[in-house]
Design a protein around this motif. Structure first.
Motif, PDB file in Angstrom:
ATOM      1  N   LEU A 128       0.832  -1.208   0.000  1.00 33.58           N
ATOM      2  CA  LEU A 128       0.000   0.000   0.000  1.00 33.58           C
ATOM      3  C   LEU A 128       0.868   1.261   0.000  1.00 33.58           C
ATOM      4  O   LEU A 128       0.549   2.246  -0.678  1.00 33.58           O
ATOM      5  CB  LEU A 128      -0.947  -0.004   1.194  1.00 33.58           C
ATOM      6  CG  LEU A 128      -2.060  -1.040   1.123  1.00 33.58           C
ATOM      7  CD1 LEU A 128      -2.786  -1.146   2.455  1.00 33.58           C
ATOM      8  CD2 LEU A 128      -3.022  -0.719  -0.004  1.00 33.58           C
ATOM      9  N   ALA A 184       0.899   3.975  -3.029  1.00 29.10           N
ATOM     10  CA  ALA A 184       0.615   5.397  -2.784  1.00 29.10           C
ATOM     11  C   ALA A 184       1.727   6.289  -3.312  1.00 29.10           C
ATOM     12  O   ALA A 184       1.469   7.385  -3.814  1.00 29.10           O
ATOM     13  CB  ALA A 184       0.407   5.633  -1.291  1.00 29.10           C
ATOM     14  N   THR A 186      -6.275   3.087  -1.537  1.00 28.74           N
ATOM     15  CA  THR A 186      -5.153   3.800  -2.124  1.00 28.74           C
ATOM     16  C   THR A 186      -5.643   4.970  -2.969  1.00 28.74           C
ATOM     17  O   THR A 186      -4.895   5.536  -3.741  1.00 28.74           O
ATOM     18  CB  THR A 186      -4.247   2.855  -2.945  1.00 28.74           C
ATOM     19  OG1 THR A 186      -3.015   3.525  -3.216  1.00 28.74           O
ATOM     20  CG2 THR A 186      -4.909   2.430  -4.247  1.00 28.74           C
TER      21      THR A 186
END
Length: 158
Positions: free
Chosen positions: A29, A33, A125
């Protein structure tokens, strides 16, 4: 391994043969990002397309663009599903912590629910700089990441 899975791994910098586990979701994640910009350039340029797996792959994995929640989270959803996770897309209302209120535009946010070992987690996200960067359990437990503390709170809105 599918083309989407291979291209997604290449774009965020995960080895093609690395096994994706629940414990590796935090780093995934965070890499996601940092790699995919939260942007609305296609909307501004009146150049939008249908939200399909193929269009998302072309936009974000071939042309290296970013997108909004419904694109970013949908692409991550496909990646997680292909990696063996029990995931579903979910729409919701976002909360503005500064104003201490729900956004007035309604259920316009798209996010992911992931089931793991009899628990359900929110995976996201697609919310700009306000991302949890870790799975957030629906139990109300607070989780911490480099972006701060996050928790799910049950509220009846309507």
């Amino acid at each position: 391994m599918s083309t989407l899975n291979t291209l997604f791994r290449e774009r965020i910098g995960i080895p093609v043969h690395e096994k994706i586990t629940f414990d590796s979701l935090g780093p995934i994640l965070e890499k996601t990002a940092k790699t995919f910009p939260f942007e609305n350039l296609c909307i501004i340029g009146c150049n939008t397309g249908a939200i399909t797996k193929e269009n998302l792959m072309n936009k974000m994995l071939v042309r290296n663009e970013g997108g909004l929640c419904y694109e970013l989270n949908s692409l991550l959803y496909f990646f997680l599903a292909e990696s063996g996770f029990d995931v579903s897309l979910c729409r919701g209302v976002t909360y503005n912590n500064e104003t201490q209120d729900w956004t007035a535009i309604g259920r316009t946010h798209v996010t992911i629910l992931l089931k793991h070992m009899e628990n359900t987690y929110l995976i996201d996200t697609g919310f700009g700089g306000n991302l949890p960067l870790v799975p957030v359990p629906l139990t109300g437990e607070t989780v911490t990441s480099n972006n701060g503390e996050f928790r799910i709170k049950k509220e009846i809105l309507f």
